[in-house]
Design an enzyme around this catalytic site. Sequence first.
Site, mmCIF file in Angstrom:
data_model
loop_
_atom_site.group_PDB
_atom_site.id
_atom_site.type_symbol
_atom_site.label_atom_id
_atom_site.label_comp_id
_atom_site.label_asym_id
_atom_site.label_seq_id
_atom_site.Cartn_x
_atom_site.Cartn_y
_atom_site.Cartn_z
ATOM 1 C CG HIS A 103 -0.251 -0.178 2.523
ATOM 2 N ND1 HIS A 103 0.114 -1.418 2.992
ATOM 3 C CD2 HIS A 103 0.150 0.715 3.466
ATOM 4 C CE1 HIS A 103 0.704 -1.287 4.164
ATOM 5 N NE2 HIS A 103 0.748 0.004 4.480
ATOM 6 C CG HIS A 105 0.992 5.287 4.273
ATOM 7 N ND1 HIS A 105 0.243 5.155 5.414
ATOM 8 C CD2 HIS A 105 1.742 4.146 4.187
ATOM 9 C CE1 HIS A 105 0.537 4.005 6.005
ATOM 10 N NE2 HIS A 105 1.443 3.381 5.286
HETATM 11 P P1 DGP Z 1 2.083 0.234 7.301
HETATM 12 O O1 DGP Z 1 1.849 -1.223 7.032
HETATM 13 O O2 DGP Z 1 3.098 0.397 8.366
HETATM 14 O O3 DGP Z 1 2.409 1.036 6.085
HETATM 15 O O4 DGP Z 1 0.759 0.852 7.940
HETATM 16 C C1 DGP Z 1 -0.514 0.321 7.841
HETATM 17 C C2 DGP Z 1 -1.499 1.457 7.919
HETATM 18 O O5 DGP Z 1 -2.804 0.895 7.841
HETATM 19 C C3 DGP Z 1 -1.472 2.276 9.200
HETATM 20 O O6 DGP Z 1 -1.345 3.649 8.846
HETATM 21 C C4 DGP Z 1 -2.795 2.019 9.886
HETATM 22 C C5 DGP Z 1 -3.670 1.520 8.774
HETATM 23 N N1 DGP Z 1 -4.634 0.496 9.150
HETATM 24 C C6 DGP Z 1 -4.385 -0.585 9.928
HETATM 25 N N2 DGP Z 1 -5.509 -1.344 10.041
HETATM 26 C C7 DGP Z 1 -6.470 -0.712 9.313
HETATM 27 C C8 DGP Z 1 -7.849 -1.018 9.049
HETATM 28 O O7 DGP Z 1 -8.419 -1.993 9.500
HETATM 29 N N3 DGP Z 1 -8.519 -0.126 8.259
HETATM 30 C C9 DGP Z 1 -7.921 0.984 7.735
HETATM 31 N N4 DGP Z 1 -8.692 1.768 6.979
HETATM 32 N N5 DGP Z 1 -6.636 1.301 7.976
HETATM 33 C C10 DGP Z 1 -5.916 0.453 8.741
#
Ligand code: DGP
Length: 143
Positions: A103, A105
């Site tokens: 993903h 950001h």
């Molecule tokens: P990273 O894998 O470190 O790039 O971060 C994962 C991102 O996903 C973090 O900013 C928080 C977000 N996140 C975690 N769980 C969920 C979820 O269930 N729903 C959404 N919309 N975002 C989530």
Amino acid sequence: MTTYDPNNIFAKILRGEIPCEKVFEDEDTLAFMDVMPQAEGHVLVIPKLGARNIFDVPAGVLSTLILRVQKLARAVKAAMGADGLTVNQFNEPAGGQSVFHIHFHVIPRWDGVALRPHSGKMADPAVLKAYAEKIRAALAADS
Ligand code: DGP
């Protein structure tokens, strides 16, 4: 484990098993509000194809994905009235990744406003919905 786990949280979102505040979807891509935003209007952009991160994502999937990131970046900046925008992408725990479905950001930025911590506090769903409405409107105006 360095293979793709189809039970990661974003795979569950893609299958509709967990809700998300969606801002954009096409046949290849889904974009939705981050529940732990580092700034107001923080969006995540993911491919529908399951890939763990930068190391295993097929080139064609990544090429399409980065174009969608650009589309979302423009819409998010316009919708949020931001001064700039940060695009982050983390790989493996050592690289800061916590959800193992690739993903990007998309984080709007304002002059003099620091980012909040990565994977910090949960946001109010009503606030996320209000920002998502603005971003969806900006995307509609762009198409
Ligand atoms: P990273 O894998 O470190 O790039 O971060 C994962 C991102 O996903 C973090 O900013 C928080 C977000 N996140 C975690 N769980 C969920 C979820 O269930 N729903 C959404 N919309 N975002 C989530």
